[in-house]
Write a protein that holds these residues in place. Structure first.
Motif, PDB file in Angstrom:
ATOM      1  N   TYR A  36      46.127  27.749  18.581  1.00 19.56           N
ATOM      2  CA  TYR A  36      47.748  28.009  18.337  1.00 19.56           C
ATOM      3  C   TYR A  36      48.329  26.917  19.024  1.00 19.56           C
ATOM      4  O   TYR A  36      49.536  26.256  18.921  1.00 19.56           O
ATOM      5  N   VAL A  37      48.324  26.738  20.405  1.00 15.51           N
ATOM      6  CA  VAL A  37      48.434  25.934  21.778  1.00 15.51           C
ATOM      7  C   VAL A  37      48.328  24.600  21.236  1.00 15.51           C
ATOM      8  O   VAL A  37      47.973  23.558  20.891  1.00 15.51           O
ATOM      9  N   PHE A  38      46.804  25.032  22.917  1.00 15.63           N
ATOM     10  CA  PHE A  38      46.433  23.502  22.570  1.00 15.63           C
ATOM     11  C   PHE A  38      45.365  23.583  21.926  1.00 15.63           C
ATOM     12  O   PHE A  38      43.675  22.914  22.113  1.00 15.63           O
ATOM     13  N   SER A  39      45.464  23.326  20.676  1.00 23.54           N
ATOM     14  CA  SER A  39      44.250  23.346  19.121  1.00 23.54           C
ATOM     15  C   SER A  39      43.615  21.577  19.230  1.00 23.54           C
ATOM     16  O   SER A  39      44.794  21.003  18.912  1.00 23.54           O
ATOM     17  N   THR A  40      42.688  21.671  19.034  1.00 24.56           N
ATOM     18  CA  THR A  40      41.770  20.427  18.586  1.00 24.56           C
ATOM     19  C   THR A  40      41.689  20.288  16.844  1.00 24.56           C
ATOM     20  O   THR A  40      41.521  19.523  16.640  1.00 24.56           O
ATOM     21  N   ASP A  41      42.207  21.559  16.495  1.00 26.77           N
ATOM     22  CA  ASP A  41      42.207  21.714  14.450  1.00 26.77           C
ATOM     23  C   ASP A  41      43.222  20.498  14.336  1.00 26.77           C
ATOM     24  O   ASP A  41      44.408  21.087  14.063  1.00 26.77           O
ATOM     25  N   HIS A  42      42.902  19.936  12.597  1.00 25.97           N
ATOM     26  CA  HIS A  42      44.004  18.743  12.560  1.00 25.97           C
ATOM     27  C   HIS A  42      44.367  19.290  12.020  1.00 25.97           C
ATOM     28  O   HIS A  42      45.556  19.128  12.150  1.00 25.97           O
TER      29      HIS A  42
END
Length: 611
Positions: A36-42
């Motif tokens: 939720y913070v440093f996500s790499t999910d687009h």
């Protein structure tokens, strides 16, 4: 690289993607910070951009309400925050603060709201889903593009602290024309505050550049099998052309920002001419630079930026109109060619922002003709939208209403833009409220109604729940009426010659009779601002308590609607294959059972049913 036609057999040799040999079996559930913070999910990055830009929308809107209050009730105490912000003036806005207000209103709305909410929020969320990809080509670069956005916000905010006085924030306008922005002693807002403003502008540019590289690579290389260029939804075409614009135009503004920073901090003189006598200095400047050079560089980016703020909305509205009118998009390829033509012409018309700079009349004529030419592809798009609505089975829901508002705002703003394209007319209108009206109809009205429609349309895919239709239509109705109450009278103010950027234009007797109209506009602005609380309540209330939506609540054709709602990491249960374009509504292949034909539905299903 995407193939041009789908494989004939066994598209999913791995079988169940959730099994040991499935396509997405390698995905691990990340921890809270990575999710939720440093996500790499687009999708998460898209939602981060959406929530952040909606927050910035309220900040920019608060600046706008303060501007409107001063114009309606000049030198009267500012309600609510006046005494806290201006204790020495009895809560009244100072003239210096007014110049800061319109500077930061434009800055926040253009660089922190409109551009990132379209390209950052919806670009991130939609591109992989609509082309059938698992994620962006460069997920970590994608994450970095969001987290560089926040230092830009910090720089804009810190500029107030750097100035040592809240009322002495950046105040050279969102266009930051030299010499006002180049000379630290030009006015109270052009000291350290202006430098921090430029740092923020540069960081915003870097963030956008990262996004454009990612979008171009993803769209070119990661389309699902069968997803040819002319099977892509218009949203993807809008994002694709916007990314090209950003890739070619943005470096110019970034370079200009660095040159202006160098003028201020390193003693260079790109924009400072010889012979300027600074306040408190005995000797004139030794320069040789050209203030007009900044205007050329700034508008070489900022006019294409108008289309960066508009083309994604054009694409999304095209998709939504076809879906909610249950009809194929009228003139798919002409719309693509029109968007391409608008973007191409956008590179050669920047000079129409500089008609009053004293440019050669022959050059002005060139820019005038090229600007008027944009009306042709713009007219094609309007014709196609109306053609899509005409004869369709129109669903009069919140999405459709906001899409129709987008089209009407684009027509109104486009027609008023023709006035500014003509040199003799622009010379009169250039510094009046007619420009403000045109600008807000195109960029605030059209773009934001497109965003409102997109939020309601793709909210079920983002959250798995539907937004309240009643609250949505109430929000639309109040916002639509109040918007016209604020901005349509600005055309009349402009024709009367009321100048923009004046804290108190009524000191000039010819404008005294415009005060009552400004009071009416201000109250409409307050109503419009309050109406946005309905959107916030609907958004977060529906997210928590809304009706569950399922995969395809709109019965739409795009690949994103074949994914679960909300899509998991990796997006699809099975790697999708595209068999057709996204606008096969009311297709005779599946009528009368249903009126939609998804892009990933194999044609063999229809052959079996027909037999």
């Amino acid at each position: 690289m995407a193939t041009l036609s789908p494989p004939a057999t066994d598209a999913f040799p791995g079988g169940d993607p959730h099994g040991a040999s499935g396509a997405h079996a390698g995905h691990k559930r990340p921890g809270f910070l990575r999710r939720y913070v440093f996500s790499t999910d687009h999708k998460v990055i898209g939602m981060q951009f959406l929530l952040t830009t909606l927050l910035m929308l309220f900040v920019g809107g608060a600046f706008a309400l303060a501007i409107r209050w001063q114009l309606a009730y000049p030198w009267e105490p500012l309600p609510i925050l006046g005494n806290a912000l201006f204790p020495t003036t009895g809560g009244r806005i100072t003239p210096e603060f007014y110049t800061m207000l319109f500077t930061m209103h434009g800055t926040v709305m253009v660089f922190l709201v409109i551009i990132p909410i379209l390209a950052g929020a919806f670009g991130n969320f939609l591109i992989p889903l609509q082309i059938g990809a698992e994620d962006m080509a460069f997920p970590k670069l994608n994450m970095a593009s969001y987290w560089i956005y926040w230092p830009a916000v910090f720089c804009f905010g810190y500029s107030y602290y750097a100035a040592g006085n809240f009322a002495a924030g950046p105040s050279s306008g969102w266009t930051a024309y030299p010499l006002l922005s180049a000379l630290p002693d030009a006015n109270p807002g052009t000291g350290p505050a202006q430098s921090w403003w430029l740092y923020g502008l540069t960081l915003v540019g870097v963030s956008s550049m990262m996004g454009s590289v990612n979008y171009l690579t993803t769209i070119i290389n990661m389309r699902a099998p069968g997803m040819t260029l002319f099977r892509m939804p218009m949203s993807i075409w809008g994002m694709f052309i916007t990314a090209i614009l950003q890739a070619f135009a943005l470096p110019v503004l970034t370079a200009a920002s660095l040159m202006l920073i160098a003028d201020r901090e390193l003693g260079t003189c790109f924009f400072i001419p010889t012979g300027q006598l600074l306040p408190g200095e005995d000797a004139a400047t030794i320069g040789g630079g050209q203030p007009l050079l900044w205007q050329h560089l700034f508008w070489f980016y900022s006019h294409p930026a108008v289309y960066i703020m508009l083309l994604p909305a054009m694409g999304m509205v095209s998709d939504m109109l076809a879906c909610h009118c249950r009809k194929p998009l009228f003139g798919y390829k002409p719309m693509i060619y029109s968007m391409t033509a608008i973007a191409g012409l956008g590179f050669v018309v920047w000079g129409h922002h500089m008609f009053t700079s004293g440019m050669n009349p022959a050059l002005g004529m060139t820019f005038m003709v090229s600007t008027v030419l944009i009306a042709l592809p713009s007219g094609i798009k309007v014709f196609n939208w109306i053609g899509t609505i005409w004869g369709g089975k129109v669903r009069f829901n919140t999405v459709l209403l906001n899409c129709a508002a987008f089209v009407s705002m684009f027509i109104t703003g486009g027609l008023s833009g023709i006035f500014m394209a003509a040199v003799p007319v622009d010379v009169y209108f250039h510094d009046t409220y007619f420009i403000v009206a045109h600008f807000h109809y195109i960029l605030f009205g059209a773009t934001l109604f497109g965003v409102f429609a997109a939020i309601h349309h793709w909210f079920p895919k983002m959250t798995g729940r539907s937004m309240s239709e009643g609250l949505g239509q109430l929000h639309f109705g109040i916002t639509f009426l109040a918007f016209h109450g604020v901005f349509f009278p600005m055309h009349m103010l402009g024709m009367a010659g009321m100048p923009r950027r004046y804290a108190d234009p009524y000191v000039h007797p010819p404008f005294e009779n415009l005060l009552a109209l400004n009071e009416f506009m201000t109250w409409c602005a307050i109503v419009m601002g309050a109406a946005q609380l309905l959107l916030v309540a609907n958004f977060f209330g529906s997210w928590a308590f809304g009706k569950k939506a399922g995969r395809n609540p709109w019965l739409a054709n795009g690949l994103e609607w074949s994914a679960p709602s909300p899509p998991p990491h990796g997006n699809f249960d099975l790697p999708p294959v595209c068999y057709r374009g996204p606008y096969e509504y009311s297709s005779p292949v599946v009528m009368p059972d249903r009126d939609y034909l998804p892009q990933d539905e194999p044609p063999e299903m229809h052959a079996v049913r027909g037999a």
